[in-house]
Design a protein around this motif. Structure first.
Motif, mmCIF file in Angstrom:
data_model
loop_
_atom_site.group_PDB
_atom_site.id
_atom_site.type_symbol
_atom_site.label_atom_id
_atom_site.label_comp_id
_atom_site.label_asym_id
_atom_site.label_seq_id
_atom_site.Cartn_x
_atom_site.Cartn_y
_atom_site.Cartn_z
ATOM 1 N N CYS A 1 0.868 -1.126 -0.112
ATOM 2 C CA CYS A 1 0.220 0.001 -0.015
ATOM 3 C C CYS A 1 1.029 1.262 0.092
ATOM 4 C CB CYS A 1 -0.944 -0.148 1.198
ATOM 5 S SG CYS A 1 0.241 -0.137 2.740
ATOM 6 N N PHE A 2 0.243 2.461 -0.273
ATOM 7 C CA PHE A 2 1.126 3.713 -0.558
ATOM 8 C C PHE A 2 1.806 3.808 1.310
ATOM 9 C CE2 PHE A 2 -1.131 6.547 2.273
ATOM 10 C CZ PHE A 2 -2.433 6.533 1.838
ATOM 11 N N GLY A 3 1.573 3.284 2.024
ATOM 12 C CA GLY A 3 2.022 3.847 3.515
ATOM 13 C C GLY A 3 3.318 2.801 3.739
ATOM 14 N N CYS B 1 2.291 6.269 8.620
ATOM 15 C CA CYS B 1 1.486 6.301 7.400
ATOM 16 C C CYS B 1 0.447 7.643 7.626
ATOM 17 C CB CYS B 1 0.732 5.134 7.315
ATOM 18 S SG CYS B 1 -0.674 5.436 5.979
ATOM 19 N N VAL C 1 -2.279 8.055 6.742
ATOM 20 C CA VAL C 1 -3.751 7.533 7.392
ATOM 21 C C VAL C 1 -3.755 7.235 9.040
ATOM 22 C CG1 VAL C 1 -5.646 5.726 6.991
ATOM 23 C CG2 VAL C 1 -4.248 6.771 4.978
ATOM 24 N N THR D 1 -6.744 0.170 11.230
ATOM 25 C CA THR D 1 -6.907 0.521 9.624
ATOM 26 C C THR D 1 -7.226 -0.810 8.856
ATOM 27 O OG1 THR D 1 -4.501 0.744 9.486
ATOM 28 C CG2 THR D 1 -5.759 2.554 9.712
ATOM 29 N N CYS E 1 -8.833 1.483 6.440
ATOM 30 C CA CYS E 1 -8.110 2.200 5.305
ATOM 31 C C CYS E 1 -8.569 1.425 3.995
ATOM 32 C CB CYS E 1 -6.530 1.717 5.281
ATOM 33 S SG CYS E 1 -5.797 2.484 4.125
ATOM 34 N N VAL F 1 -7.009 -1.032 1.959
ATOM 35 C CA VAL F 1 -7.025 -2.450 2.393
ATOM 36 C C VAL F 1 -8.651 -2.997 2.148
ATOM 37 C CG1 VAL F 1 -6.664 -4.200 4.204
ATOM 38 C CG2 VAL F 1 -5.378 -2.018 4.197
#
Ligand code: SF4
Length: 294
Positions: free
Chosen positions: A16-18, A100, A102, A168, A199, A202
């Protein structure tokens, strides 16, 4: 000769981007200084951790912090409780904060609720002891109630207001079921605030990965054994396709799985690096080529 087997890597699987941002930060620091401490596994995937280890990343625990004077420590995407920042300051540790965005937003929201004049009971739907959950509980000085299933709901006082948040990476349906059960138990007129903080990087993967799994005869799900997101997605794949196998890497593929197949789908968790799925694809290709020659 048997008909060709298609082998497809799921384009939605992988970091994921995190996690991508945390690894980028680590690699950038390592390329300049050749050494970096990381508090906990940077990602729940031992093959990726080993790759970064070979570049100079050293995984440490909270207990190591007081001994690390004047060092540089990366905080991974899961985030940390306030006590970690305090411990770092005491030891003159420079922090590279890869929490992250988020998770950071979620930590701030929980803290704001906790600091209200008459705060509600803060409930976190999540896995007790998980690093992200520890970071969230830390925002409430350890007072938040962590629940993972309805058998743990007796810890809540239903005569007092409740605000619920979610780790998340938890599944949406599980979150909704817990909220429904709390709502059912609340005394009439007592405030219950829900905060869906799952999130979407996910949550959206669940439906897509089920479709992906259903469209192949065999699924190889590549994930580290420590990944909670991996466990959730693996179970969804298995529901959609009973011929789903969990492998950490290419060495765990059993040649017997490759009989009577027309297509192999390779997918993984948000902590699975793309290069690992590619190695699994290459291994499947070579095993199929060998069996075709026999
Ligand atoms: S799953 Fe979402 S919240 Fe967690 S690290 Fe990845 S992007 Fe961030």
């Amino acid at each position: 000769m048997s008909s060709p087997v298609s082998i497809v890597i799921d384009s939605d699987s992988g970091f994921c981007f995190g996690v991508t941002a945390a690894i980028d930060k680590a690699e950038s620091e390592l390329s300049r200084h050749g050494k970096l401490y990381c508090l906990g596994d940077i990602v729940h995937n031992s093959d990726e951790v080993e790759r970064l280890c070979s570049k100079g990343l050293i995984t440490i625990t909270h207990d190591d912090m007081p001994r690390l004077h004047d060092a540089v420590v990366l905080l991974r995407a899961h985030g940390e409780p306030p006590s970690t920042y305090i411990a770092a300051e005491k030891s003159n540790i420079r922090i590279i904060d890869a929490t992250c965005p988020v998770v950071l937003r979620l930590q701030r929201s929980i803290k704001q609720t906790y600091l209200r004049e008459n705060p509600p009971q803060i409930v976190i739907y999540g896995q007790s002891g998980h690093a992200e959950v520890n970071g969230l509980v830390g925002q409430t000085d350890g007072t938040a109630i962590v629940v993972e299933n309805s058998s743990q709901l007796d810890a809540i006082d239903y005569t007092r207001p409740v605000a619920i948040y979610s780790q998340t990476t938890k599944p949406l349906d599980g979150y909704r079921a817990i909220c429904d059960e709390i709502k059912r138990r609340m005394l009439p007129g007592v405030e219950f605030t829900t905060n869906d903080t799952i999130c979407r990087q996910v949550a959206n993967r669940g439906e897509r990965i089920k479709n992906f799994a259903a469209s192949h005869t065999l699924i190889l799900f590549v994930s580290g054994k420590k990944s909670s997101n991996g466990r959730v997605l693996f179970n969804l794949c298995r529901q959609a396709n009973p011929r789903t196998h969990l492998v950490s890497n290419a060495t765990e593929i059993c040649p017997d799985w490759l009989t009577d197949i027309t297509s192999v789908g390779i997918c993984g968790a948000t902590s699975t690096p793309r290069w690992l799925m590619e190695q699994v694809r290459d291994k499947v290709e070579s095993l199929i080529t060998i069996s075709d020659k026999q």
